[in-house]
Design an enzyme around this catalytic site. Structure first.
Site, PDB file in Angstrom:
ATOM      1  N   GLU A  30      -0.347   4.742   4.114  1.00 52.77           N
ATOM      2  CA  GLU A  30       0.760   4.006   3.494  1.00 52.77           C
ATOM      3  C   GLU A  30       2.017   4.834   3.628  1.00 52.77           C
ATOM      4  OE1 GLU A  30       0.597   3.360  -0.794  1.00 52.77           O
ATOM      5  OE2 GLU A  30       2.649   2.598  -0.751  1.00 52.77           O
ATOM      6  N   GLY A  31       3.109   4.212   4.092  1.00 52.52           N
ATOM      7  CA  GLY A  31       4.386   4.915   4.174  1.00 52.52           C
ATOM      8  C   GLY A  31       5.001   5.086   2.794  1.00 52.52           C
ATOM      9  N   THR A  40       1.185  -0.567  -1.321  1.00 55.79           N
ATOM     10  CA  THR A  40      -0.064   0.035  -1.800  1.00 55.79           C
ATOM     11  C   THR A  40      -1.144  -1.026  -1.944  1.00 55.79           C
ATOM     12  OG1 THR A  40       1.262   1.640  -3.033  1.00 55.79           O
ATOM     13  CG2 THR A  40      -1.070   1.529  -3.558  1.00 55.79           C
ATOM     14  N   ASP A  92      -0.314   5.777  -6.327  1.00 55.51           N
ATOM     15  CA  ASP A  92      -0.719   5.134  -5.078  1.00 55.51           C
ATOM     16  C   ASP A  92      -2.020   5.739  -4.553  1.00 55.51           C
ATOM     17  OD1 ASP A  92       1.598   3.741  -5.351  1.00 55.51           O
ATOM     18  OD2 ASP A  92       2.512   4.404  -3.478  1.00 55.51           O
ATOM     19  N   GLY A 105       8.533   3.924   0.746  1.00 51.95           N
ATOM     20  CA  GLY A 105       9.714   3.069   0.870  1.00 51.95           C
ATOM     21  C   GLY A 105       9.660   2.283   2.167  1.00 51.95           C
ATOM     22  N   LYS A 162      -1.340   9.114   2.376  1.00 50.83           N
ATOM     23  CA  LYS A 162       0.013   8.781   1.894  1.00 50.83           C
ATOM     24  C   LYS A 162       0.809  10.071   1.980  1.00 50.83           C
ATOM     25  CE  LYS A 162       3.117   6.804  -0.980  1.00 50.83           C
ATOM     26  NZ  LYS A 162       3.722   5.472  -1.030  1.00 50.83           N
TER      27      LYS A 162
END
Ligand SMILES: Nc1ncnc2c1ncn2[C@@H]1O[C@H](COP(=O)(O)OP(=O)(O)O)[C@@H](O)[C@H]1O
Ligand SMILES: [Mg+2]
Length: 223
Positions: free
Chosen positions: A112-113, A17, A51, A115, A38
């Site tokens: 953002e992925g 993040t 996030d 994990g 996200k």
């Protein structure tokens, strides 16, 4: 179509993040219209800044929670489990559409992925599959210290096995006075990983205006 990046990492709590926010902030300071995305947020019950909130604050975007993160869950669990606990399943097609809508009208989208790459979003759809669906180059976030060579190279291997392009690795938080091990890790990962390895110092997350720029070379082709 907007330029984009998919920020993944060697695991959870490695700094994805923060790195995604720093890239988004860098583009915003250059006057670009930045969207953030996200796919799923879990752990809302924990009461820390989410996030999607940090990504929005850093990018200056006016997207809603729903537009940034279509799936949001309370328990701090893997997204496939958090969704199952809520009696639903994350739909890959809805994620593709939400990301496309988020990118509309933006110069760049920073995703953002969740994990690492092999985390399931649903039983049959991994974060890596979403990254492939979106088609943006990856930035891989990793820790500077002991253990990071293996975690980072495994992540690169997993990305490349699926045909994903890795634009850069970012080691974070990079200490003001790196040790011999940390410096060696950066060099070793660059040599064996065959990609640029950048570093990000410890940021004051409350004040994005104090952050140094972070923009991997060649990441955004049209910007
Ligand atoms: N460069 C940095 N500056 C400040 N905090 C950092 C930095 N890198 C990592 N952190 C801290 O590490 C923790 C995990 O970072 P985060 O970006 O939330 O990880 P992830 O998104 O991979 O789960 C957070 O507490 C974050 O504040
Ligand atoms: Mg995160």
């Amino acid at each position: 179509m907007a330029d984009g990046v998919f920020v993944t990492g060697t695991g959870t709590e490695v700094g994805k993040t923060v790195v995604a926010a720093a890239i988004a902030r860098t583009l915003a300071v250059e006057g670009k219209r930045v969207a953030v995305f996200k796919p799923a947020v879990t752990g809302l019950d924990e009461g820390v800044e989410t996030d999607h909130a940090l990504l929005r604050r850093a990018s200056g975007s006016d997207q809603s929670d729903e537009q940034i993160a279509p799936y949001r869950y309370g328990p701090p669990a893997s997204p496939h489990l958090a969704a199952a606990l809520a009696g639903e399943e994350i739909d890959p097609e809805r994620l593709r559409q939400a990301a496309a809508e988020a990118a509309e009208g933006a110069d760049a989208i920073v995703c953002e992925g969740v994990g690492g790459l092999l985390v399931p979003l649903s039983p049959a759809h991994l974060v890596r599959d979403l990254a492939a669906d979106l088609g943006y180059p990856l930035v891989v976030v990793a820790s500077p210290g002991l253990g990071t060579i293996n975690h980072t190279l495994l992540t690169l291997e997993s990305a490349r096995a699926a045909g994903l392009e890795v634009a850069a690795i970012v080691l974070t938080p990079w200490p003001a006075e790196p040790t011999e091990i940390e410096r060696s890790n950066q060099e070793t990962i660059a040599a064996l990983g065959d990609t640029q390895v950048l570093t990000l110092p410890l940021l004051d997350l409350s004040d994005p205006s104090s952050w140094p720029p972070l923009l991997p070379t060649g990441l955004f082709r049209s910007l």
